[in-house]
Design a protein around this motif. Structure first.
Motif, PDB file in Angstrom:
ATOM      1  N   THR A  16      -2.928 -13.792  -9.774  1.00  0.00           N
ATOM      2  CA  THR A  16      -2.185 -14.624  -8.774  1.00  0.00           C
ATOM      3  C   THR A  16      -1.058 -13.994  -7.751  1.00  0.00           C
ATOM      4  O   THR A  16      -0.924 -13.984  -6.723  1.00  0.00           O
ATOM      5  CB  THR A  16      -1.475 -15.761  -9.361  1.00  0.00           C
ATOM      6  N   ALA A  17      -0.363 -12.840  -8.337  1.00  0.00           N
ATOM      7  CA  ALA A  17       0.444 -11.971  -7.776  1.00  0.00           C
ATOM      8  C   ALA A  17      -0.318 -11.284  -6.480  1.00  0.00           C
ATOM      9  O   ALA A  17      -0.001 -11.069  -5.454  1.00  0.00           O
ATOM     10  CB  ALA A  17       1.044 -10.990  -8.620  1.00  0.00           C
ATOM     11  N   ALA A  18      -1.486 -10.749  -6.893  1.00  0.00           N
ATOM     12  CA  ALA A  18      -2.431 -10.247  -6.181  1.00  0.00           C
ATOM     13  C   ALA A  18      -3.059 -11.102  -4.800  1.00  0.00           C
ATOM     14  O   ALA A  18      -3.054 -10.661  -3.724  1.00  0.00           O
ATOM     15  CB  ALA A  18      -3.539  -9.535  -6.563  1.00  0.00           C
ATOM     16  N   ALA A  19      -3.204 -12.277  -5.166  1.00  0.00           N
ATOM     17  CA  ALA A  19      -3.427 -13.213  -4.072  1.00  0.00           C
ATOM     18  C   ALA A  19      -2.392 -13.478  -3.385  1.00  0.00           C
ATOM     19  O   ALA A  19      -2.626 -13.601  -1.961  1.00  0.00           O
ATOM     20  CB  ALA A  19      -3.916 -14.715  -4.768  1.00  0.00           C
ATOM     21  N   PHE A  20      -1.105 -13.636  -3.563  1.00  0.00           N
ATOM     22  CA  PHE A  20      -0.175 -13.811  -2.651  1.00  0.00           C
ATOM     23  C   PHE A  20       0.202 -12.554  -1.852  1.00  0.00           C
ATOM     24  O   PHE A  20       0.421 -12.789  -0.651  1.00  0.00           O
ATOM     25  CB  PHE A  20       1.264 -14.236  -3.716  1.00  0.00           C
ATOM     26  N   ALA A  21      -0.032 -11.370  -2.558  1.00  0.00           N
ATOM     27  CA  ALA A  21       0.123 -10.294  -1.717  1.00  0.00           C
ATOM     28  C   ALA A  21      -0.741 -10.018  -0.725  1.00  0.00           C
ATOM     29  O   ALA A  21      -0.394  -9.442   0.453  1.00  0.00           O
ATOM     30  CB  ALA A  21       0.365  -9.143  -2.755  1.00  0.00           C
ATOM     31  N   LEU A  22      -2.062 -10.330  -0.941  1.00  0.00           N
ATOM     32  CA  LEU A  22      -3.181  -9.808  -0.215  1.00  0.00           C
ATOM     33  C   LEU A  22      -3.913 -10.910   0.689  1.00  0.00           C
ATOM     34  O   LEU A  22      -4.742 -10.530   1.535  1.00  0.00           O
ATOM     35  CB  LEU A  22      -4.078  -9.179  -1.062  1.00  0.00           C
ATOM     36  N   LEU A  23      -3.769 -12.140   0.366  1.00  0.00           N
ATOM     37  CA  LEU A  23      -4.384 -13.390   1.139  1.00  0.00           C
ATOM     38  C   LEU A  23      -3.307 -14.393   1.694  1.00  0.00           C
ATOM     39  O   LEU A  23      -2.493 -14.506   1.207  1.00  0.00           O
ATOM     40  CB  LEU A  23      -5.070 -14.312   0.172  1.00  0.00           C
ATOM     41  N   GLN A  81       0.588  -1.229  -0.016  1.00  0.00           N
ATOM     42  CA  GLN A  81       0.030   0.016   0.146  1.00  0.00           C
ATOM     43  C   GLN A  81       0.881   1.305   0.051  1.00  0.00           C
ATOM     44  O   GLN A  81       0.439   2.180  -0.726  1.00  0.00           O
ATOM     45  CB  GLN A  81      -1.010  -0.087   0.972  1.00  0.00           C
ATOM     46  N   ASN A  82       1.868   1.292   0.780  1.00  0.00           N
ATOM     47  CA  ASN A  82       2.756   2.496   0.934  1.00  0.00           C
ATOM     48  C   ASN A  82       3.864   2.852  -0.152  1.00  0.00           C
ATOM     49  O   ASN A  82       4.275   4.002   0.022  1.00  0.00           O
ATOM     50  CB  ASN A  82       3.133   2.454   2.524  1.00  0.00           C
ATOM     51  N   ARG A  83       3.861   1.823  -0.817  1.00  0.00           N
ATOM     52  CA  ARG A  83       5.012   2.175  -2.013  1.00  0.00           C
ATOM     53  C   ARG A  83       4.353   3.367  -2.817  1.00  0.00           C
ATOM     54  O   ARG A  83       3.371   2.808  -3.598  1.00  0.00           O
ATOM     55  CB  ARG A  83       5.378   0.868  -2.845  1.00  0.00           C
ATOM     56  N   SER A  84       5.158   4.464  -2.977  1.00  0.00           N
ATOM     57  CA  SER A  84       4.301   5.347  -4.063  1.00  0.00           C
ATOM     58  C   SER A  84       4.436   5.026  -5.414  1.00  0.00           C
ATOM     59  O   SER A  84       5.902   4.755  -5.845  1.00  0.00           O
ATOM     60  CB  SER A  84       5.179   6.604  -3.695  1.00  0.00           C
ATOM     61  N   PRO A  85       3.472   5.011  -6.169  1.00  0.00           N
ATOM     62  CA  PRO A  85       3.755   4.672  -7.401  1.00  0.00           C
ATOM     63  C   PRO A  85       4.635   5.696  -8.389  1.00  0.00           C
ATOM     64  O   PRO A  85       4.630   6.925  -8.042  1.00  0.00           O
ATOM     65  CB  PRO A  85       2.304   4.809  -8.308  1.00  0.00           C
ATOM     66  N   VAL A  90      -9.876  -4.791  -6.983  1.00  0.00           N
ATOM     67  CA  VAL A  90      -8.782  -5.164  -6.162  1.00  0.00           C
ATOM     68  C   VAL A  90      -7.450  -5.363  -7.039  1.00  0.00           C
ATOM     69  O   VAL A  90      -6.271  -4.733  -6.457  1.00  0.00           O
ATOM     70  CB  VAL A  90      -9.105  -6.337  -5.459  1.00  0.00           C
ATOM     71  N   VAL A  91      -7.421  -6.175  -8.121  1.00  0.00           N
ATOM     72  CA  VAL A  91      -6.116  -6.206  -8.818  1.00  0.00           C
ATOM     73  C   VAL A  91      -5.689  -4.962  -9.501  1.00  0.00           C
ATOM     74  O   VAL A  91      -4.379  -4.663  -9.253  1.00  0.00           O
ATOM     75  CB  VAL A  91      -6.581  -6.963 -10.049  1.00  0.00           C
ATOM     76  N   ARG A  92      -6.556  -3.973  -9.867  1.00  0.00           N
ATOM     77  CA  ARG A  92      -6.004  -2.752 -10.431  1.00  0.00           C
ATOM     78  C   ARG A  92      -5.294  -1.949  -8.998  1.00  0.00           C
ATOM     79  O   ARG A  92      -4.374  -1.301  -9.309  1.00  0.00           O
ATOM     80  CB  ARG A  92      -7.223  -1.914 -10.710  1.00  0.00           C
ATOM     81  N   GLN A  93      -6.178  -1.880  -8.020  1.00  0.00           N
ATOM     82  CA  GLN A  93      -5.433  -1.219  -6.811  1.00  0.00           C
ATOM     83  C   GLN A  93      -4.119  -1.884  -6.554  1.00  0.00           C
ATOM     84  O   GLN A  93      -3.105  -1.108  -6.154  1.00  0.00           O
ATOM     85  CB  GLN A  93      -6.396  -1.071  -5.635  1.00  0.00           C
ATOM     86  N   PHE A  94      -4.167  -3.268  -6.440  1.00  0.00           N
ATOM     87  CA  PHE A  94      -2.839  -3.669  -6.085  1.00  0.00           C
ATOM     88  C   PHE A  94      -1.864  -3.418  -6.916  1.00  0.00           C
ATOM     89  O   PHE A  94      -0.447  -2.980  -6.763  1.00  0.00           O
ATOM     90  CB  PHE A  94      -3.046  -5.350  -6.084  1.00  0.00           C
ATOM     91  N   LEU A  95      -2.038  -3.296  -8.464  1.00  0.00           N
ATOM     92  CA  LEU A  95      -0.946  -2.993  -9.442  1.00  0.00           C
ATOM     93  C   LEU A  95      -0.703  -1.710  -9.155  1.00  0.00           C
ATOM     94  O   LEU A  95       0.730  -1.453  -9.259  1.00  0.00           O
ATOM     95  CB  LEU A  95      -1.600  -3.139 -10.801  1.00  0.00           C
ATOM     96  N   THR A  96      -1.582  -0.607  -8.999  1.00  0.00           N
ATOM     97  CA  THR A  96      -1.062   0.940  -8.943  1.00  0.00           C
ATOM     98  C   THR A  96      -0.352   1.020  -7.729  1.00  0.00           C
ATOM     99  O   THR A  96       0.471   1.887  -7.520  1.00  0.00           O
ATOM    100  CB  THR A  96      -2.227   1.712  -9.027  1.00  0.00           C
TER     101      THR A  96
END
Length: 550
Positions: A93-100, A26-30, A418-424
């Motif tokens: 799958t990256a979003a799943a690893f990061a968020l779950l 979350q805190n990493r600035s795009p 959710v995936v969009r928010q994770f990527l950004t």
């Protein structure tokens, strides 16, 4: 998400995902996309030679190569939007690893009574099988093992011993549930078996899935109640009851009373090539089989039309075989959206990436008595399957789980948000992608090669990065890369997700360069001639050039 909603939507446990995972997400600035490396030098020259082949003149290539620190090394159309095909699974799958908590998370499927069970074993109401989004209700082996390897059963497996010479039958998982129902004392059901997939919205297909893909397993509909990966195999063989004729007989596997078959197939004359045809139009229950079949028979898998109803039909037959009387016909229960907002507009709305505390996903019981239950393998094992063999249905179910657990509902819209928010949040520019599903089956999906190389570089520094990389096919070894790079210097040194959709090919992942440095790369090709293999071969040569130049 308030406490009441958490109780209704998911069965929550007390284990919390470490906050560091989310802090880094979350805190990493795009950051704005870095400028590509100039297209000069040894690597650029080698790639230019490869792409000068006249056989590639119809295609458009996009390439992005970066160090794991995010430094661009080479770019060609790296900011252009491409159809990514199954490279979309990298984002899901990256979003799943990061968020779950993927190592802990399981799915629980319950069979509940829709009424009272009296002392004589009569259920006064329906029998309901509650889907939880479990993609593992099948005969697939877990953990994943390459073809030819001896599979090792998970501790959660209940279908067959680890040393079973053959994989379990598809019906085994439902036979176990049916047996539990009988052991719970049910002898007769004054109602129907209902397949309930309402924990997720009823959205079987994403936007712009090709209609002629929908009858095949790759286009199987998504459902929170999925059995046998929502497909059934048709087997047509010479009719042994008429050995002197060209007649054939058709059988389904698993043998579930579901589709109607119109079979006019005949045995091909000796010495002639067989030409078989098969068709099921979307929304219909009639399968037409025609043409000729070879002496060894014809075998083809088809997607089912309504997975929840199909599961209910299969459980009905498992119960009937155990002597349970059922008065009604199997059916399904869905939950439909009442929203009328534009999907694309809603997809762009932000969502908060908050910690998730759950170890199992379970549909609400609503005070109904549980008669049978089945808990899946850990989610991480299925994420391996998704990337290794490019399993579309499973990826779609993960997307909906992300929407359920982190968004506000188990829908395509919430999952893609959710995936969009994770990527950004990971630093990928939201101008560099727009996605409409979790598998890459949508022809509307678009992503820039530099978005994927950035994601890959970012993931390599996350606590889950190494485990995620291990889910990717290995060049010349397993998954969808088992048959590629077999004699290449990159055999065993490249971990990447493949992608194929119509006239699209893609390969994105990591490779160990000759210098010893590991690089992130994405190679995409759009618009080649139908049936051409030249572009696929060029992708592999480009990957080798990247490794050799560094």
């Amino acid at each position: 998400m308030n406490a009441l909603r958490r109780t209704i939507l998911l069965a929550l446990a007390t284990i919390t995902v470490p906050s560091g995972v989310f802090a880094q997400t979350q805190n990493r600035s795009p950051k704005p996309p870095a400028k590509p490396a100039p297209s000069t030098g040894q690597l650029a020259d080698r790639i230019q030679v490869i792409l000068a082949d006249p056989a590639l003149s119809h295609a458009t290539f996009g390439i992005s190569v970066a160090t794991l620190d995010g430094k661009p090394l080479y770019g060609l159309n790296e900011g252009r939007l491409f159809t990514p095909a199954s490279n979309v699974k990298l984002t899901t799958t990256a979003a799943a690893f990061a968020l779950l908590p993927v190592d802990l998370l399981t799915w629980t499927t319950n069979v509940v009574a829709g009424g009272e069970v009296d002392s004589s074993g009569i259920l006064h109401g329906d029998l309901i099988i509650l889907g939880s989004g479990d993609p593992t209700l099948s005969a697939r082996h877990y953990p994943y093992a390459p073809p030819g390897a001896t599979p090792v059963s998970s501790p959660a497996a209940t279908t067959s011993p680890a040393d079973a010479p053959e994989p379990p039958a598809a019906m085994d998982v439902l036979n176990l549930l049916a047996q539990q129902v009988v052991q719970a004392g049910v002898r007769s059901i004054e109602g129907s078996v209902i397949g309930d997939d309402s924990i997720y919205l009823h959205e079987p297909y994403a936007q712009d899935w090709a209609w002629d893909d929908l009858q095949w397993p790759d286009g199987a509909p998504a459902s929170a109640l999925s059995f046998n990966e929502n497909s059934v195999q048709l087997n047509v063989a010479h009719d042994t009851a008429h050995p002197d004729s060209v007649a054939t007989e058709a059988q389904w596997s698993p043998d579930v009373d579901y589709y109607t078959i119109d079979n006019s197939m005949t045995l091909a004359p000796v010495g002639q090539q067989a030409h078989a045809g098969l068709d099921r139009r979307p929304g219909t229950m009639l399968v037409r089989a025609w043409g000729t079949v070879p002496p060894e028979g014809f075998h083809s898998a088809l997607a089912v039309d309504d997975p929840a109803e199909f599961t209910a039909a299969a459980l009905t037959q498992a119960l009937l075989r155990r002597g349970v009387k059922i008065s009604g016909e199997p059916t399904s229960a869905h939950r439909y959206s009442i929203e009328t907002k534009e999907f694309a507009d809603e997809r762009a709305q932000p969502v908060t990436l908050a910690p998730v505390s759950l170890t199992t996903v379970t549909a609400p019981l609503n005070d109904r008595k549980v008669l049978a239950s089945r808990t899946s393998f850990p989610m991480v094992e299925d994420l391996v399957v998704i990337n290794k063999v490019s399993q579309n249905l499973h990826a779609e179910l993960v997307l909906r789980l992300l929407g359920k657990a982190i968004g506000s509902d188990g829908s395509l819209e919430q999952g893609t948000r959710v995936v969009r928010q994770f990527l950004t949040s990971a630093g990928v520019s939201d101008d560099d992608f727009f996605l409409f599903d979790g598998s890459g089956m949508s022809a509307n999906d678009r992503i820039a090669p530099r978005a994927l190389s950035h994601l890959l570089a970012y993931a390599s520094h996350q606590p889950w990065g190494a485990a995620w990389r291990n889910t990717l096919p290995v060049a010349g070894v397993d998954g969808t890369l088992a048959g590629r790079f077999k004699t290449s210097p990159l055999k065993g040194r490249l971990w990447a997700k493949t992608g194929t959709l119509n006239e699209t090919n893609a390969l994105s992942g990591y490779l160990a360069a000759n210098s010893g440095q590991t690089l992130a790369f994405s190679i995409m090709v759009n618009g080649h001639r139908p049936g051409s293999l030249s572009e696929l071969q060029a992708i592999d040569r480009i990957a080798e050039a990247i490794a050799a130049a560094q």
